[in-house]
Design a protein around this motif. Structure first.
Motif, PDB file in Angstrom:
ATOM      1  N   ALA A 168      12.053 -17.605   3.794  1.00  0.00           N
ATOM      2  CA  ALA A 168      10.659 -17.185   3.711  1.00  0.00           C
ATOM      3  C   ALA A 168      10.401 -15.924   4.536  1.00  0.00           C
ATOM      4  N   LEU A 169      10.917 -15.890   5.751  1.00  0.00           N
ATOM      5  CA  LEU A 169      10.693 -14.736   6.621  1.00  0.00           C
ATOM      6  C   LEU A 169      11.524 -13.524   6.205  1.00  0.00           C
ATOM      7  N   PHE A 170      12.660 -13.774   5.582  1.00  0.00           N
ATOM      8  CA  PHE A 170      13.530 -12.675   5.176  1.00  0.00           C
ATOM      9  C   PHE A 170      12.886 -11.830   4.077  1.00  0.00           C
ATOM     10  N   GLY A 171      12.116 -12.480   3.191  1.00  0.00           N
ATOM     11  CA  GLY A 171      11.599 -11.811   2.008  1.00  0.00           C
ATOM     12  C   GLY A 171      10.948 -10.463   2.273  1.00  0.00           C
ATOM     13  N   TYR A 172      10.043 -10.412   3.240  1.00  0.00           N
ATOM     14  CA  TYR A 172       9.366  -9.153   3.530  1.00  0.00           C
ATOM     15  C   TYR A 172       9.890  -8.462   4.790  1.00  0.00           C
ATOM     16  N   THR A 173      10.567  -9.199   5.667  1.00  0.00           N
ATOM     17  CA  THR A 173      11.113  -8.555   6.864  1.00  0.00           C
ATOM     18  C   THR A 173      12.221  -7.578   6.500  1.00  0.00           C
ATOM     19  N   CYS A 174      13.026  -7.929   5.507  1.00  0.00           N
ATOM     20  CA  CYS A 174      14.156  -7.065   5.153  1.00  0.00           C
ATOM     21  C   CYS A 174      13.710  -5.737   4.546  1.00  0.00           C
ATOM     22  N   VAL A 175      12.450  -5.645   4.152  1.00  0.00           N
ATOM     23  CA  VAL A 175      11.922  -4.383   3.600  1.00  0.00           C
ATOM     24  C   VAL A 175      10.714  -3.897   4.393  1.00  0.00           C
ATOM     25  N   ALA A 176      10.580  -4.360   5.628  1.00  0.00           N
ATOM     26  CA  ALA A 176       9.430  -3.960   6.451  1.00  0.00           C
ATOM     27  C   ALA A 176       9.393  -2.459   6.681  1.00  0.00           C
ATOM     28  N   ASP A 177      10.545  -1.814   6.698  1.00  0.00           N
ATOM     29  CA  ASP A 177      10.583  -0.365   6.891  1.00  0.00           C
ATOM     30  C   ASP A 177       9.863   0.368   5.762  1.00  0.00           C
ATOM     31  N   GLN A 178       9.774  -0.250   4.581  1.00  0.00           N
ATOM     32  CA  GLN A 178       9.078   0.378   3.460  1.00  0.00           C
ATOM     33  C   GLN A 178       7.565   0.421   3.692  1.00  0.00           C
ATOM     34  N   GLY A 179       7.093  -0.334   4.667  1.00  0.00           N
ATOM     35  CA  GLY A 179       5.694  -0.281   5.062  1.00  0.00           C
ATOM     36  C   GLY A 179       5.471   0.551   6.303  1.00  0.00           C
ATOM     37  N   GLY A 180       6.519   1.246   6.754  1.00  0.00           N
ATOM     38  CA  GLY A 180       6.396   2.130   7.902  1.00  0.00           C
ATOM     39  C   GLY A 180       6.766   1.511   9.233  1.00  0.00           C
ATOM     40  N   PHE A 181       7.265   0.267   9.230  1.00  0.00           N
ATOM     41  CA  PHE A 181       7.621  -0.379  10.489  1.00  0.00           C
ATOM     42  C   PHE A 181       8.986   0.116  10.971  1.00  0.00           C
TER      43      PHE A 181
ATOM     44  N   TRP B  93       0.827  -1.210   0.000  1.00  0.00           N
ATOM     45  CA  TRP B  93       0.000   0.000   0.000  1.00  0.00           C
ATOM     46  C   TRP B  93       0.861   1.261   0.000  1.00  0.00           C
ATOM     47  N   SER B  94       1.949   1.238   0.769  1.00  0.00           N
ATOM     48  CA  SER B  94       2.820   2.403   0.853  1.00  0.00           C
ATOM     49  C   SER B  94       3.491   2.689  -0.487  1.00  0.00           C
ATOM     50  N   ARG B  95       3.873   1.643  -1.190  1.00  0.00           N
ATOM     51  CA  ARG B  95       4.628   1.805  -2.434  1.00  0.00           C
ATOM     52  C   ARG B  95       3.736   2.029  -3.651  1.00  0.00           C
ATOM     53  N   HIS B  96       2.564   1.418  -3.641  1.00  0.00           N
ATOM     54  CA  HIS B  96       1.773   1.407  -4.865  1.00  0.00           C
ATOM     55  C   HIS B  96       0.386   2.043  -4.736  1.00  0.00           C
ATOM     56  N   GLY B  97      -0.084   2.210  -3.481  1.00  0.00           N
ATOM     57  CA  GLY B  97      -1.382   2.842  -3.301  1.00  0.00           C
ATOM     58  C   GLY B  97      -2.485   2.103  -4.046  1.00  0.00           C
ATOM     59  N   PRO B  98      -3.627   2.753  -4.274  1.00  0.00           N
ATOM     60  CA  PRO B  98      -3.984   4.063  -3.713  1.00  0.00           C
ATOM     61  C   PRO B  98      -4.415   3.937  -2.257  1.00  0.00           C
TER      62      PRO B  98
END
Length: 201
Positions: free
Chosen positions: A161-174, A112-117
């Motif tokens: 499996a867990l690394f895939g989205y955890t390594c970019v969690a900051d891009q979602g505001g975490f 949502w953060s990267r692509h919206g709306p």
């Protein structure tokens, strides 16, 4: 040769890119524009009726979908799939956790953060998805306190499996500064031989 249908911005796709690199499997990569509907064409749906990436075309002409299943296929017979039954079950436990308790929150807010709306419905969901994402990260943080990997003494597909989205969690505001054990684990993963970074393509 394996053919891998992928999208460079997908964490689920990145899991497979990373695993292919770590295991040194020869393959051909095909970029799929999921935002332009390329997974919804009749040709693609004939390969995967669910219309999603990642998708792996095997040498016999069959296709394997779902990132967890593909990770298992690539890991079988390697150090990323343990021989011990309890450790195997623990790997699966964390992979199921990733799909049910982690990805629907961490990955969704990143998307949502990267692509919206940013619709009113998404705004209404944000707070509880964020809370659930922090809850999942907290469980991971507690588990990694005092251990290097999620299952056993070495890296496995649970870590991938867990690394895939955890390594970019900051891009979602975490706020990942809150999780020193996770950050240490992320650093260990990045030091694995043949590691490739997310969005390096």
């Amino acid at each position: 040769m394996l053919t891998f249908y992928d999208n460079a911005d997908s964490g689920n796709g990145y899991k497979i890119r990373l695993m292919l690199a770590l295991t040194g499997r020869p393959h051909r990569r095909v970029e799929i524009d999921t935002y332009a509907g390329e997974t919804r064409t009749p040709e693609y749906l004939a390969r995967n009726a669910n219309g999603k990436i990642p998708l792996l075309a095997l040498d016999d002409g069959s296709h394997l979908a779902e990132s967890g299943a593909i990770l298992y296929y690539l890991a079988a017979g390697t150090r990323f799939w343990p021989a011990d039954l309890v450790q195997q079950s623990t790997v699966l436990q964390w992979m199921f956790f990733e799909q049910y308790s982690h990805e629907p929150y961490v990955a969704v807010l990143r998307s949502w953060s990267r692509h919206g709306p940013m619709t009113d419905d998404r705004k209404a969901q944000w707070a509880w998805r964020e809370a659930e994402g922090y809850r999942a990260l907290g469980i991971m943080e507690d588990h990694l306190s005092g251990r290097d990997w999620f299952a056993g003494d070495g890296p496995s597909i649970a870590d991938v499996a867990l690394f895939g989205y955890t390594c970019v969690a900051d891009q979602g505001g975490f706020d990942m500064a809150r999780f020193p054990a996770i950050n240490g684990w992320i650093e260990r993963v990045t030091k694995l031989e043949d590691f490739v970074a997310f969005e390096a393509i």
